[in-house]
Write an enzyme that holds these catalytic residues in place. Sequence first.
Site, PDB file in Angstrom:
ATOM      1  N   SER A  59       0.818  -1.218   0.000  1.00  0.00           N
ATOM      2  CA  SER A  59       0.000   0.000   0.000  1.00  0.00           C
ATOM      3  C   SER A  59       0.848   1.263   0.000  1.00  0.00           C
ATOM      4  CB  SER A  59      -0.871  -0.028   1.261  1.00  0.00           C
ATOM      5  OG  SER A  59      -1.250   1.281   1.637  1.00  0.00           O
ATOM      6  N   GLY A  60       0.481   2.200  -0.881  1.00  0.00           N
ATOM      7  CA  GLY A  60       1.191   3.488  -0.904  1.00  0.00           C
ATOM      8  C   GLY A  60       0.986   4.241   0.393  1.00  0.00           C
ATOM      9  N   LEU A  61      -0.247   4.209   0.891  1.00  0.00           N
ATOM     10  CA  LEU A  61      -0.532   4.896   2.152  1.00  0.00           C
ATOM     11  C   LEU A  61       0.313   4.307   3.283  1.00  0.00           C
ATOM     12  CD1 LEU A  61      -2.191   6.655   4.106  1.00  0.00           C
ATOM     13  CD2 LEU A  61      -3.900   4.828   4.158  1.00  0.00           C
ATOM     14  N   ASP A  71       1.133  10.549   1.973  1.00  0.00           N
ATOM     15  CA  ASP A  71       0.819   9.749   0.788  1.00  0.00           C
ATOM     16  C   ASP A  71       0.703  10.680  -0.423  1.00  0.00           C
ATOM     17  OD1 ASP A  71       0.120   7.622  -0.803  1.00  0.00           O
ATOM     18  OD2 ASP A  71      -1.898   7.369   0.022  1.00  0.00           O
ATOM     19  N   ASP A  98       1.006  -0.876  -5.001  1.00  0.00           N
ATOM     20  CA  ASP A  98       0.201   0.311  -5.236  1.00  0.00           C
ATOM     21  C   ASP A  98       1.154   1.339  -5.835  1.00  0.00           C
ATOM     22  OD1 ASP A  98      -1.172   2.645  -5.083  1.00  0.00           O
ATOM     23  OD2 ASP A  98      -1.422   2.636  -2.902  1.00  0.00           O
ATOM     24  N   ASP A 100       0.651   4.110  -7.321  1.00  0.00           N
ATOM     25  CA  ASP A 100       0.111   5.472  -7.461  1.00  0.00           C
ATOM     26  C   ASP A 100      -0.161   5.769  -8.942  1.00  0.00           C
ATOM     27  OD1 ASP A 100       0.220   5.691  -4.750  1.00  0.00           O
ATOM     28  OD2 ASP A 100       2.111   6.787  -4.688  1.00  0.00           O
ATOM     29  N   GLU A 127      -3.125   4.347 -10.901  1.00  0.00           N
ATOM     30  CA  GLU A 127      -4.424   5.037 -10.799  1.00  0.00           C
ATOM     31  C   GLU A 127      -4.458   6.238 -11.734  1.00  0.00           C
ATOM     32  OE1 GLU A 127      -3.631   5.439  -6.594  1.00  0.00           O
ATOM     33  OE2 GLU A 127      -3.821   7.624  -6.700  1.00  0.00           O
ATOM     34  N   LYS A 133       0.319  12.549  -6.582  1.00  0.00           N
ATOM     35  CA  LYS A 133      -1.061  12.288  -6.169  1.00  0.00           C
ATOM     36  C   LYS A 133      -1.281  12.610  -4.692  1.00  0.00           C
ATOM     37  CE  LYS A 133      -1.712   9.169  -3.778  1.00  0.00           C
ATOM     38  NZ  LYS A 133      -1.934   7.725  -3.788  1.00  0.00           N
ATOM     39  N   ASN A 135      -3.786  10.952  -1.424  1.00  0.00           N
ATOM     40  CA  ASN A 135      -4.655   9.813  -1.104  1.00  0.00           C
ATOM     41  C   ASN A 135      -6.110  10.153  -1.442  1.00  0.00           C
ATOM     42  OD1 ASN A 135      -6.480   8.195   0.879  1.00  0.00           O
ATOM     43  ND2 ASN A 135      -4.557   7.062   0.753  1.00  0.00           N
ATOM     44  N   SER A 136      -6.799   9.179  -2.018  1.00  0.00           N
ATOM     45  CA  SER A 136      -8.155   9.422  -2.518  1.00  0.00           C
ATOM     46  C   SER A 136      -9.140   9.796  -1.422  1.00  0.00           C
ATOM     47  CB  SER A 136      -8.663   8.179  -3.236  1.00  0.00           C
ATOM     48  OG  SER A 136      -7.763   7.826  -4.242  1.00  0.00           O
ATOM     49  N   ARG A 172      -6.536   1.462 -12.085  1.00  0.00           N
ATOM     50  CA  ARG A 172      -7.453   1.891 -11.021  1.00  0.00           C
ATOM     51  C   ARG A 172      -8.263   3.091 -11.491  1.00  0.00           C
ATOM     52  NH1 ARG A 172      -5.342   3.217  -4.935  1.00  0.00           N
ATOM     53  NH2 ARG A 172      -6.550   5.095  -4.558  1.00  0.00           N
ATOM     54  N   HIS A 203     -12.607   2.059  -7.420  1.00  0.00           N
ATOM     55  CA  HIS A 203     -12.466   2.576  -6.062  1.00  0.00           C
ATOM     56  C   HIS A 203     -13.691   3.391  -5.681  1.00  0.00           C
ATOM     57  CE1 HIS A 203     -10.368   2.913  -2.464  1.00  0.00           C
ATOM     58  NE2 HIS A 203      -9.467   3.849  -2.730  1.00  0.00           N
TER      59      HIS A 203
HETATM   60  C1  SPV Z   1      -3.436   2.562  -0.518  1.00  0.00           C
HETATM   61  O1  SPV Z   1      -3.505   1.598   0.248  1.00  0.00           O
HETATM   62  O2  SPV Z   1      -2.495   3.345  -0.481  1.00  0.00           O
HETATM   63  C2  SPV Z   1      -4.500   2.816  -1.483  1.00  0.00           C
HETATM   64  C3  SPV Z   1      -5.828   2.378  -1.159  1.00  0.00           C
HETATM   65  O3  SPV Z   1      -4.234   3.444  -2.469  1.00  0.00           O
HETATM   66  S1  SPV Z   1      -6.626   3.727  -0.513  1.00  0.00           S
HETATM   67  O4  SPV Z   1      -5.850   4.265   0.549  1.00  0.00           O
HETATM   68  O5  SPV Z   1      -7.882   3.171  -0.090  1.00  0.00           O
HETATM   69  O6  SPV Z   1      -6.802   4.712  -1.571  1.00  0.00           O
HETATM   70 MG    MG Z   2      -2.478   4.354  -2.464  1.00  0.00          MG
END
Ligand code: SPV
Ligand code: MG
Length: 570
Positions: A59-61, A71, A98, A100, A127, A133, A135-136, A172, A203
């Site tokens: 996971s990027g986060l 992130d 992930d 990004d 994505e 980016k 975080n969404s 994504r 997502h």
């Molecule tokens: C991540 O885990 O970094 C993701 C998923 O991209 S989310 O945080 O849900 O966007």
């Molecule tokens: Mg991410």
Amino acid sequence: MNAIDPNLLATSGTAVPLSRAARLRQMLLSNELEFIMEAHNGLSARIVREAGFKGIWASGLAISAQFGVRDNNEASWTQVVDNLEFMADASDLPILLDGDTGYGNFNNVRRLVRKLEQRGIAGVCIEDKIFPKTNSFIGGEQQPLADIDEFCGKIKAGKDSQADDNFSIVARVEALIAGWGMEEALRRAEAYRQAGADAILIHSKLSKADEIVTFAREWGNRAPLVIVPTKYYSTPTDVFRKAGISLIIWANHLIRVAASGMQAVAKDIYENQTLVNVEDRIATVNEIFRLQDADEYSAAEKIYLTGGQAPGSAVVLAAGRGKGLEALTEDKPKVMLPVAGKPLLRWLVDGFKNQGINDITVVGGYKAEAIDAAGINLVRNDRYAETGELASLAAAADTLQNDTVIAYGDLLFRSYILRDLVDTDAPFSVVIDSSESAPSNQSVRDFAWCSASDDRDLFGQKVLLKKISDDVPAGDAPHGRWIGLMNVRGEGRARLQKLLGELRQRPDFDKLDLPDLLNALVAAGEQVEVKYVHGHWRGVNDLDDFRRAGDFAHGQSPFSVGGSDGEAAQ
Ligand code: SPV
Ligand code: MG
């Protein structure tokens, strides 16, 4: 029929392990709903594997969070890839990165894919947002989306640069989060599929799964669908199964539990200034060692670190109070008597450590609690009062895994004596002092009779032990005296253990001492090699010995002047 391991592919009757990329692809294509779990470093990657998961979401986060950055592509992509290397080393599971936005344009994606494949990563998810980016879940509706054609170019470039056909690129779609609606989401997903994406991640940040289920219905299985139910977590998993989802990503739960665990423990320790509240609630240090695979290291050390020989160990017998020394040993065993500023035992332990023998087991008995256990394993012979040295040795039987020096605890000796002893190839060897061939003192014991006397001109002569005894019959002078050091090596170990087992059956086992073991070895036909020395050691058997030990020890200290170790001691 035997159950088939899904990680193995049967080819012409032989099972070969599937590559990580192939396993991730299989998960995407399977008719089952599959799951992958977030990990953010080597340790968490291993924990995910041990929990039973078949794959990892890098996971990027979570990776940025464990670095302590945001992130927002604050960690460079090479830092992410370096982190992935630790994860791939720690776990053999397929890892979906992930990625990004792909860290730039089509060209960055090409290079990323090549570097990921080199590190054993199974796939990447990119994505359709703009680099750098965010975080969404942070203002996702305000985030601009990538141009469709530009994003399709990235997907194509990635697919064209992968070396392994099984490497997966997951596209994504952020259109739902960015508020562009279902139609745009479907339009983008189809464009990405046609550009070559192996799966679509749709997502959503709603707390209900409605838009995901609608999307899945409209999508109709055109390509595998991947979801991240972080926000709509209360939806029963069966809903996703029925909706035909291929892969669920549990996206951030290990970094979150790590954070809450660390917060609670740090706060508790800070506020209470003690570890006592937390110790039983956290992983033991041994558990951390296990997760690091420390045992594998120890095993490898035995093979590689000592030129093929296992590092030696030592057993020191230190259960006694010391006859004739009662006045000095009220509160401590003999081995803790101070000699030239440090306890007898410390001299011995330092001597072992100087020879690279670091696995030292000391068998305590009388006042064992007073033994300084720093750097040693202390075991106890609780029946020390009724038993002899062999019962103490038996208490350390586990130690006999490596080549082992067995020693009395009350010895001082020059370092070459130990070095020469451990250098012998013989399964059994003992150090005999040829300067002590006549009984001179009542407390002196362990006289040795050997196959030849010490011919000091014939250096390197092979001499075998014939017997050890305290009694010297008239007209049968011994060849010397055993100083209380023996070495057991290689196959000798198992043979010694077997013999020890046999002696244990004897009704008089409790009375037996180390010389009885040596005599039993000789009686069993074993060759016990003799290393002759001429002085240069001291045992501490009585007050007289104790007084002279100080002089001897001073002679062993750096830059000491006037030590008396040069002559034949004792
Ligand atoms: C991540 O885990 O970094 C993701 C998923 O991209 S989310 O945080 O849900 O966007
Ligand atoms: Mg991410």
